[in-house]
Design an enzyme around this catalytic site. Structure first.
Site, PDB file in Angstrom:
ATOM      1  N   LEU A   1      -0.785  -2.784   8.796  1.00  0.00           N
ATOM      2  CA  LEU A   1      -1.321  -1.644   8.041  1.00  0.00           C
ATOM      3  C   LEU A   1      -2.426  -2.052   7.067  1.00  0.00           C
ATOM      4  O   LEU A   1      -3.068  -1.195   6.479  1.00  0.00           O
ATOM      5  CB  LEU A   1      -0.191  -0.951   7.253  1.00  0.00           C
ATOM      6  CG  LEU A   1       0.649   0.083   7.996  1.00  0.00           C
ATOM      7  CD1 LEU A   1       1.514  -0.565   9.046  1.00  0.00           C
ATOM      8  CD2 LEU A   1       1.537   0.854   7.045  1.00  0.00           C
TER       9      LEU A   1
ATOM     10  N   LYS B   1     -12.342   0.551  12.715  1.00  0.00           N
ATOM     11  CA  LYS B   1     -10.989   0.814  13.230  1.00  0.00           C
ATOM     12  C   LYS B   1     -11.014   1.002  14.750  1.00  0.00           C
ATOM     13  O   LYS B   1     -10.054   0.649  15.441  1.00  0.00           O
ATOM     14  CB  LYS B   1     -10.372   2.041  12.547  1.00  0.00           C
ATOM     15  CG  LYS B   1     -10.053   1.875  11.083  1.00  0.00           C
ATOM     16  CD  LYS B   1      -9.166   0.681  10.761  1.00  0.00           C
ATOM     17  CE  LYS B   1      -7.744   0.819  11.234  1.00  0.00           C
ATOM     18  NZ  LYS B   1      -6.904  -0.326  10.792  1.00  0.00           N
TER      19      LYS B   1
ATOM     20  N   GLY C   1       0.841  -1.200   0.000  1.00  0.00           N
ATOM     21  CA  GLY C   1       0.000   0.000   0.000  1.00  0.00           C
ATOM     22  C   GLY C   1       0.872   1.245   0.000  1.00  0.00           C
ATOM     23  O   GLY C   1       2.105   1.156   0.009  1.00  0.00           O
TER      24      GLY C   1
ATOM     25  N   TYR D   1     -16.321   2.796   8.761  1.00  0.00           N
ATOM     26  CA  TYR D   1     -14.859   2.792   8.774  1.00  0.00           C
ATOM     27  C   TYR D   1     -14.341   3.151  10.164  1.00  0.00           C
ATOM     28  O   TYR D   1     -13.536   2.427  10.752  1.00  0.00           O
ATOM     29  CB  TYR D   1     -14.343   3.768   7.714  1.00  0.00           C
ATOM     30  CG  TYR D   1     -12.847   3.862   7.654  1.00  0.00           C
ATOM     31  CD1 TYR D   1     -12.064   2.725   7.530  1.00  0.00           C
ATOM     32  CD2 TYR D   1     -12.201   5.102   7.691  1.00  0.00           C
ATOM     33  CE1 TYR D   1     -10.682   2.815   7.466  1.00  0.00           C
ATOM     34  CE2 TYR D   1     -10.821   5.204   7.618  1.00  0.00           C
ATOM     35  CZ  TYR D   1     -10.068   4.064   7.506  1.00  0.00           C
ATOM     36  OH  TYR D   1      -8.703   4.155   7.444  1.00  0.00           O
TER      37      TYR D   1
ATOM     38  N   ILE E   1       1.299   3.813   2.405  1.00  0.00           N
ATOM     39  CA  ILE E   1       2.135   4.010   3.594  1.00  0.00           C
ATOM     40  C   ILE E   1       3.011   2.779   3.817  1.00  0.00           C
ATOM     41  O   ILE E   1       4.190   2.881   4.139  1.00  0.00           O
ATOM     42  CB  ILE E   1       1.274   4.316   4.846  1.00  0.00           C
ATOM     43  CG1 ILE E   1       0.430   5.581   4.616  1.00  0.00           C
ATOM     44  CG2 ILE E   1       2.167   4.500   6.087  1.00  0.00           C
ATOM     45  CD1 ILE E   1      -0.486   5.977   5.769  1.00  0.00           C
TER      46      ILE E   1
ATOM     47  N   ALA F   1      -1.947   0.252  12.722  1.00  0.00           N
ATOM     48  CA  ALA F   1      -2.258   1.508  12.027  1.00  0.00           C
ATOM     49  C   ALA F   1      -3.729   1.815  12.232  1.00  0.00           C
ATOM     50  O   ALA F   1      -4.595   1.016  11.896  1.00  0.00           O
ATOM     51  CB  ALA F   1      -1.959   1.363  10.545  1.00  0.00           C
TER      52      ALA F   1
ATOM     53  N   GLY G   1      -3.574  -2.065  -2.646  1.00  0.00           N
ATOM     54  CA  GLY G   1      -2.135  -1.865  -2.837  1.00  0.00           C
ATOM     55  C   GLY G   1      -1.786  -2.149  -4.293  1.00  0.00           C
ATOM     56  O   GLY G   1      -2.642  -2.550  -5.080  1.00  0.00           O
TER      57      GLY G   1
ATOM     58  N   ASP H   1       0.374  -8.638   1.149  1.00  0.00           N
ATOM     59  CA  ASP H   1      -0.647  -7.732   0.598  1.00  0.00           C
ATOM     60  C   ASP H   1      -1.467  -8.527  -0.410  1.00  0.00           C
ATOM     61  O   ASP H   1      -0.911  -9.331  -1.161  1.00  0.00           O
ATOM     62  CB  ASP H   1       0.046  -6.551  -0.095  1.00  0.00           C
ATOM     63  CG  ASP H   1      -0.863  -5.332  -0.215  1.00  0.00           C
ATOM     64  OD1 ASP H   1      -0.473  -4.262   0.271  1.00  0.00           O
ATOM     65  OD2 ASP H   1      -1.949  -5.460  -0.805  1.00  0.00           O
TER      66      ASP H   1
END
Ligand code: UDP
Length: 322
Positions: A76, A153, A10, A149, A12, A117, A36, A31
């Site tokens: 992440l 998280k 991705g 979202y 970051i 993350a 990504g 990934d």
């Protein structure tokens, strides 16, 4: 030290891979390339310290082996981008909640430190800026997909902190505020790569709403620097850290900066939110981090200016399009 980076291809993640390799670590990136891209890590594959695994983090057999072979996990991998989240809330919720649950369970099995993350989206539409890590979260209703979202998280954070509290698992939570840099794509909604692409193509820059909403944009290099320091600081364990820039700019002003720095003749057009996202879409007016906790512990102070970062992004786009 060998590090596992989920979401390593991705935006970051690929910068973190690069930084850890430069610091002499061995890096394994996993990934599924859902958001990504192989191009993000193409320059790393020749490096003998780097390994790429094309797989989803919910494949527990593969994850078990990778975690057992690594000393630390940077988690992440997540569904990101407001546009993607509104378009595909099932994927958002399942990737974020089930994926993180698997990562934490396996990390706990091998007692591996996890750097999680997270996101400034967590604060929702709180008006209490600058946001402090222990400030209240203000969420909209479940009928608005955007909030899936933030809540997915938040559940990841709860679970990570619960593993820390109940099992003594070393975890560090990094709440990324708007992070920008080369290789970020505008495909899933992020404003800066969209504006840069539009400006370079001579297309109108689409500013949503009135453009008076503001954000603080941090350079990915400053953010990755902080993630590395937090990962190796024992006092960071069990804590949450805001990471971002404190330089606030309205989206309209951002559009003007991009036009000025690219020398574009593009115009700016205002687009109603319901046209850009979905009817009833709720945006945040301001999103500013309080970064004093990370400043105190690791001396975190973003160094790159917005213009410097925008110029690097513009150069990257120009190089890509030849
Ligand atoms: N935005 C915009 N035009 C675009 C994409 C986004 O005006 O093409 C606005 C968006 O409505 C928000 C801000 O830019 O107010 C930042 O959006 P982004 O999706 O980059 O990040 P967010 O802060 O919403 O997570």
């Amino acid at each position: 030290m060998k590090a596992l980076i989920t979401g390593g291809a991705g935006f970051i993640g690929s910068h973190l891979c690069e930084a850890l390799l430069a610091a002499g670590c061995q890096v394994v990136a996993i990934d599924d390339l859902s958001t990504g891209a192989e191009a993000n890590i193409a320059h790393l594959v020749e490096n003998p310290g780097f390994q790429f695994v094309l797989e989803t983090i919910t494949n527990e057999t593969v994850m078990d082996r990778l975690v057992s072979e690594c000393g630390i996990v940077y988690h992440l991998a997540a569904a990101v981008g407001v546009e993607l989240i509104v378009r595909d809330p099932i994927r958002t919720i399942e990737t974020n909640v089930l994926g993180t649950s698997a990562v934490l369970r396996i990390a706990n099995r091998y007692r591996r430190k996890v750097i999680l993350a997270s996101t400034s989206e967590i604060y929702g539409k709180s008006n209490d800026a600058p946001f402090r890590e222990d400030g209240d979260r203000v969420m909209g209703p479940t009928t608005r997909s955007r909030w899936a979202y933030a809540n997915s998280k938040a559940m990841d954070e709860f679970l990570a902190l619960a593993y820390h509290k109940q099992r003594g698992l070393p975890v560090v939570i990094c709440r990324f505020f708007n992070t920008i840099g080369p290789r970020q794509t505008g495909r899933y909604g992020m404003v800066v790569p969209r504006f840069v692409r539009q400006a370079l193509a001579g297309e109108p820059l689409t500013v949503y709403g009135t453009g008076q909403q503001s954000r603080c944009f941090a350079d990915v290099a400053d953010v990755v620097w902080a993630v590395q320091r937090l990962a190796s600081h024992p006092d960071a364990e069990g804590q949450v850290f805001n990471l971002g820039s404190t330089h606030e700019i309205t989206i309209l002003e951002l559009a003007r900066r991009v036009i000025a720095l690219t020398g574009s003749r593009s115009e700016i057009v205002l687009m109603p939110y319901e046209e850009a996202y979905e009817p009833g879409f709720e945006d945040m007016q301001r999103r500013v981090p309080d970064i004093s906790r990370a400043a105190r512990l690791i001396g975190y102070q973003p160094r790159r200016t917005l213009d410097e970062t925008l110029n690097r992004i513009i150069a990257h786009f120009r190089a890509q399009t030849g």
